[in-house]
Design a protein around this motif. Structure first.
Motif, PDB file in Angstrom:
ATOM      1  N   THR A 114      -7.308   3.130  -4.318  1.00  0.00           N
ATOM      2  CA  THR A 114      -7.243   2.070  -3.787  1.00  0.00           C
ATOM      3  C   THR A 114      -8.367   1.732  -2.713  1.00  0.00           C
ATOM      4  O   THR A 114      -9.072   0.791  -2.882  1.00  0.00           O
ATOM      5  CB  THR A 114      -5.988   1.631  -3.042  1.00  0.00           C
ATOM      6  N   LEU A 115      -8.428   3.047  -1.925  1.00  0.00           N
ATOM      7  CA  LEU A 115      -9.780   2.709  -1.017  1.00  0.00           C
ATOM      8  C   LEU A 115     -10.982   2.821  -1.797  1.00  0.00           C
ATOM      9  O   LEU A 115     -11.689   2.008  -1.360  1.00  0.00           O
ATOM     10  CB  LEU A 115      -9.619   4.147  -0.123  1.00  0.00           C
ATOM     11  N   VAL A 116     -11.020   3.489  -2.617  1.00  0.00           N
ATOM     12  CA  VAL A 116     -12.326   3.340  -3.551  1.00  0.00           C
ATOM     13  C   VAL A 116     -12.698   2.454  -4.229  1.00  0.00           C
ATOM     14  O   VAL A 116     -13.807   1.609  -4.038  1.00  0.00           O
ATOM     15  CB  VAL A 116     -12.213   4.526  -4.553  1.00  0.00           C
ATOM     16  N   LYS A 148      -1.199  -6.465  -1.469  1.00  0.00           N
ATOM     17  CA  LYS A 148      -1.175  -6.534  -2.720  1.00  0.00           C
ATOM     18  C   LYS A 148      -1.123  -5.372  -3.812  1.00  0.00           C
ATOM     19  O   LYS A 148      -1.952  -4.357  -3.229  1.00  0.00           O
ATOM     20  CB  LYS A 148      -2.369  -7.439  -3.329  1.00  0.00           C
ATOM     21  N   GLY A 149      -0.259  -5.122  -4.383  1.00  0.00           N
ATOM     22  CA  GLY A 149      -0.078  -4.012  -5.368  1.00  0.00           C
ATOM     23  C   GLY A 149      -0.020  -4.078  -6.729  1.00  0.00           C
ATOM     24  O   GLY A 149       0.319  -4.978  -7.224  1.00  0.00           O
ATOM     25  N   GLN A 182       5.649   4.024  -9.937  1.00  0.00           N
ATOM     26  CA  GLN A 182       4.539   4.160  -9.345  1.00  0.00           C
ATOM     27  C   GLN A 182       3.836   3.081  -9.082  1.00  0.00           C
ATOM     28  O   GLN A 182       3.733   1.922  -9.831  1.00  0.00           O
ATOM     29  CB  GLN A 182       3.423   5.259  -9.802  1.00  0.00           C
ATOM     30  N   MET A 183       3.161   2.671  -7.861  1.00  0.00           N
ATOM     31  CA  MET A 183       2.465   1.430  -7.531  1.00  0.00           C
ATOM     32  C   MET A 183       1.355   1.763  -6.458  1.00  0.00           C
ATOM     33  O   MET A 183       1.449   2.897  -5.769  1.00  0.00           O
ATOM     34  CB  MET A 183       3.099   0.142  -7.225  1.00  0.00           C
ATOM     35  N   LYS A 184       0.418   0.922  -6.533  1.00  0.00           N
ATOM     36  CA  LYS A 184      -0.693   1.080  -5.488  1.00  0.00           C
ATOM     37  C   LYS A 184      -1.142  -0.301  -4.824  1.00  0.00           C
ATOM     38  O   LYS A 184      -0.866  -1.252  -5.769  1.00  0.00           O
ATOM     39  CB  LYS A 184      -1.733   2.004  -5.756  1.00  0.00           C
ATOM     40  N   GLY A 185      -1.854  -0.341  -4.010  1.00  0.00           N
ATOM     41  CA  GLY A 185      -2.288  -1.667  -3.530  1.00  0.00           C
ATOM     42  C   GLY A 185      -2.959  -1.559  -2.219  1.00  0.00           C
ATOM     43  O   GLY A 185      -2.976  -0.769  -1.578  1.00  0.00           O
ATOM     44  N   ALA A 186      -3.794  -2.761  -1.942  1.00  0.00           N
ATOM     45  CA  ALA A 186      -4.562  -2.944  -0.907  1.00  0.00           C
ATOM     46  C   ALA A 186      -4.037  -3.550   0.343  1.00  0.00           C
ATOM     47  O   ALA A 186      -2.937  -4.213   0.117  1.00  0.00           O
ATOM     48  CB  ALA A 186      -6.031  -3.547  -1.015  1.00  0.00           C
ATOM     49  N   GLU A 246     -12.539   3.597   7.808  1.00  0.00           N
ATOM     50  CA  GLU A 246     -13.532   2.846   8.639  1.00  0.00           C
ATOM     51  C   GLU A 246     -14.965   2.877   7.925  1.00  0.00           C
ATOM     52  O   GLU A 246     -15.356   3.887   7.734  1.00  0.00           O
ATOM     53  CB  GLU A 246     -13.738   3.165  10.201  1.00  0.00           C
ATOM     54  N   GLU A 247     -15.483   1.761   7.381  1.00  0.00           N
ATOM     55  CA  GLU A 247     -16.686   1.342   6.593  1.00  0.00           C
ATOM     56  C   GLU A 247     -17.660   0.570   7.499  1.00  0.00           C
ATOM     57  O   GLU A 247     -17.312   0.106   8.560  1.00  0.00           O
ATOM     58  CB  GLU A 247     -16.436   0.853   5.443  1.00  0.00           C
ATOM     59  N   THR A 248     -18.796   0.590   7.269  1.00  0.00           N
ATOM     60  CA  THR A 248     -19.779  -0.007   7.858  1.00  0.00           C
ATOM     61  C   THR A 248     -19.519  -1.438   7.990  1.00  0.00           C
ATOM     62  O   THR A 248     -20.044  -2.083   8.935  1.00  0.00           O
ATOM     63  CB  THR A 248     -21.362   0.349   7.617  1.00  0.00           C
ATOM     64  N   ARG A 249     -18.976  -1.952   7.176  1.00  0.00           N
ATOM     65  CA  ARG A 249     -18.566  -3.364   6.903  1.00  0.00           C
ATOM     66  C   ARG A 249     -17.080  -3.843   7.422  1.00  0.00           C
ATOM     67  O   ARG A 249     -16.726  -4.807   7.159  1.00  0.00           O
ATOM     68  CB  ARG A 249     -18.878  -3.818   5.547  1.00  0.00           C
ATOM     69  N   GLY A 250     -16.467  -2.757   7.821  1.00  0.00           N
ATOM     70  CA  GLY A 250     -15.116  -2.974   8.246  1.00  0.00           C
ATOM     71  C   GLY A 250     -13.901  -2.077   7.863  1.00  0.00           C
ATOM     72  O   GLY A 250     -14.485  -1.187   7.220  1.00  0.00           O
ATOM     73  N   LEU A 251     -13.015  -2.131   8.155  1.00  0.00           N
ATOM     74  CA  LEU A 251     -11.887  -1.341   8.086  1.00  0.00           C
ATOM     75  C   LEU A 251     -11.371  -1.562   6.451  1.00  0.00           C
ATOM     76  O   LEU A 251     -11.015  -2.768   6.375  1.00  0.00           O
ATOM     77  CB  LEU A 251     -10.735  -1.141   8.960  1.00  0.00           C
ATOM     78  N   VAL A 252     -10.933  -0.705   5.620  1.00  0.00           N
ATOM     79  CA  VAL A 252     -10.303  -0.849   4.351  1.00  0.00           C
ATOM     80  C   VAL A 252      -9.034   0.050   4.549  1.00  0.00           C
ATOM     81  O   VAL A 252      -8.960   1.193   4.998  1.00  0.00           O
ATOM     82  CB  VAL A 252     -11.160  -0.418   3.182  1.00  0.00           C
ATOM     83  N   ALA A 253      -7.920  -0.512   3.908  1.00  0.00           N
ATOM     84  CA  ALA A 253      -6.695   0.167   3.722  1.00  0.00           C
ATOM     85  C   ALA A 253      -6.153   0.066   2.570  1.00  0.00           C
ATOM     86  O   ALA A 253      -6.265  -1.099   1.677  1.00  0.00           O
ATOM     87  CB  ALA A 253      -5.993  -0.368   5.009  1.00  0.00           C
ATOM     88  N   GLY A 254      -5.255   1.140   2.295  1.00  0.00           N
ATOM     89  CA  GLY A 254      -4.454   1.064   0.946  1.00  0.00           C
ATOM     90  C   GLY A 254      -3.187   1.934   1.097  1.00  0.00           C
ATOM     91  O   GLY A 254      -3.030   2.861   1.820  1.00  0.00           O
ATOM     92  N   PHE A 255      -2.219   1.673   0.133  1.00  0.00           N
ATOM     93  CA  PHE A 255      -1.143   2.430  -0.057  1.00  0.00           C
ATOM     94  C   PHE A 255      -0.861   2.812  -1.480  1.00  0.00           C
ATOM     95  O   PHE A 255      -1.223   2.462  -2.343  1.00  0.00           O
ATOM     96  CB  PHE A 255       0.020   1.579   0.519  1.00  0.00           C
ATOM     97  N   GLY A 256       0.087   3.951  -1.606  1.00  0.00           N
ATOM     98  CA  GLY A 256       0.568   4.519  -2.810  1.00  0.00           C
ATOM     99  C   GLY A 256       1.888   4.733  -2.528  1.00  0.00           C
ATOM    100  O   GLY A 256       2.438   5.369  -1.886  1.00  0.00           O
ATOM    101  N   VAL A 257       2.610   4.573  -3.759  1.00  0.00           N
ATOM    102  CA  VAL A 257       4.090   4.897  -3.802  1.00  0.00           C
ATOM    103  C   VAL A 257       4.501   5.344  -5.309  1.00  0.00           C
ATOM    104  O   VAL A 257       4.057   5.029  -6.185  1.00  0.00           O
ATOM    105  CB  VAL A 257       4.978   3.631  -3.548  1.00  0.00           C
ATOM    106  N   ALA A 258       5.368   6.613  -5.025  1.00  0.00           N
ATOM    107  CA  ALA A 258       5.743   7.137  -6.248  1.00  0.00           C
ATOM    108  C   ALA A 258       7.367   7.405  -6.283  1.00  0.00           C
ATOM    109  O   ALA A 258       7.697   8.154  -5.157  1.00  0.00           O
ATOM    110  CB  ALA A 258       5.134   8.439  -6.769  1.00  0.00           C
TER     111      ALA A 258
END
Length: 285
Positions: A149-151, A4-5, A52-56, A29-41
């Protein structure tokens, strides 16, 4: 894989020449699982940002390479929807460059599926030239968007904890030792060292870092964060400090020449017009 972005920027109705695509996919990798995100310009020939866009990316088993390819796929898809026909693909990952150029093949089915989508989208463009660049040569916007997005994903991964234990204001981890925490001197807000390092890296792309707490305007100091900085980050911080040194310009009342003056040294003459008294080291203007 679910992605989603959010996007920002104008959508030109027709192609206006060669464009540049920057993309970045990140995982953590976090203690509660993996988080991932992307950025495009997507930028013009002068590196001016057009889109530009970003998303998880919601996939608990995604790899860093898959995240990168998903970012590339999304960037190419947006380029086609913008009516762009000629684009350069800036790759700062050698394996991705090899995959896009066809000099090596995918080793996993998931990579093969993503590459099929990438190449199929490229066929809708008149030209799409992959370029291998180093981190210093590529546009930092895509990386910044992915990092943000990660934050954000870390922050919303669970609601704030109401235990009496000290917890990080970003990831809300409450199982931390005192030496794993950082307290902002001016406001007292506390964050774990790992989250603060990522926050500083993102902030330095635009300004002197501030407290990560939403709405807090307290600035971090390079001295208090020295143990978190690599030589490169320290140099970036020092550069940001130099950039925030503001010089005002005013006309010298004596010689009528424009002169730079620091804040607090402007005066007002008898008719209410601002002017600056500028004195050279020898005592004359």
């Amino acid at each position: 894989m679910e992605e989603k972005g959010t996007q920002d920027g104008p959508k030109p109705s027709q192609d206006s020449g060669l464009h540049r695509l920057y993309f970045k996919g990140l995982t953590r990798e976090e203690t509660r699982g993996l988080v991932a995100g992307f950025g495009v310009a997507i930028c013009g020939q002068e590196d001016n940002i057009l889109f530009q866009m970003k998303g998880a990316i919601h996939d608990s088993e995604i790899t860093a390479l898959e995240a990168e390819l998903m970012a590339l796929k999304r960037g190419l898809t947006e380029a086609v929807s913008l009516g762009i026909t000629h684009i350069s693909i800036y790759c700062d990952h050698y394996h991705i460059f090899e995959l896009v150029t066809g000099s090596c093949g995918p080793e996993k089915d998931s990579i093969a599926l993503l590459m099929n989508d990438v190449q199929r989208t490229r066929q809708q463009l008149t030209s799409s030239t992959p370029l291998l660049v180093t981190g210093d040569q590529t546009n930092k916007v895509a990386y910044k968007l992915a990092s943000e997005t990660l934050v954000s994903e870390i922050s919303i991964s669970m609601p704030p904890c109401h235990k009496k234990n000290t917890f990080c204001g970003i990831c809300f981890d409450d199982d931390l030792e005192a030496e794993q925490m950082f307290s902002v001197a001016l406001c007292g807000h506390k964050f774990c060292l790992e989250c603060l390092k990522l926050h500083i890296q993102v902030e330095l792309m635009e300004r002197v870092p501030r407290c990560p707490r939403y709405g807090c305007k307290s600035k971090l100091t390079i001295e208090s964060c020295a143990h978190l900085l690599t030589p490169k980050l320290r140099a970036m911080w020092e550069q940001r400090i130099e950039e925030t040194t503001v010089t005002d310009w005013a006309m010298c009342a004596k010689c009528q020449q424009m002169a730079g003056v620091a804040h607090g040294f402007c005066e007002i003459n008898s008719v209410g017009t601002p002017f600056a008294t500028y004195v050279e080291p020898n005592g004359s203007c």
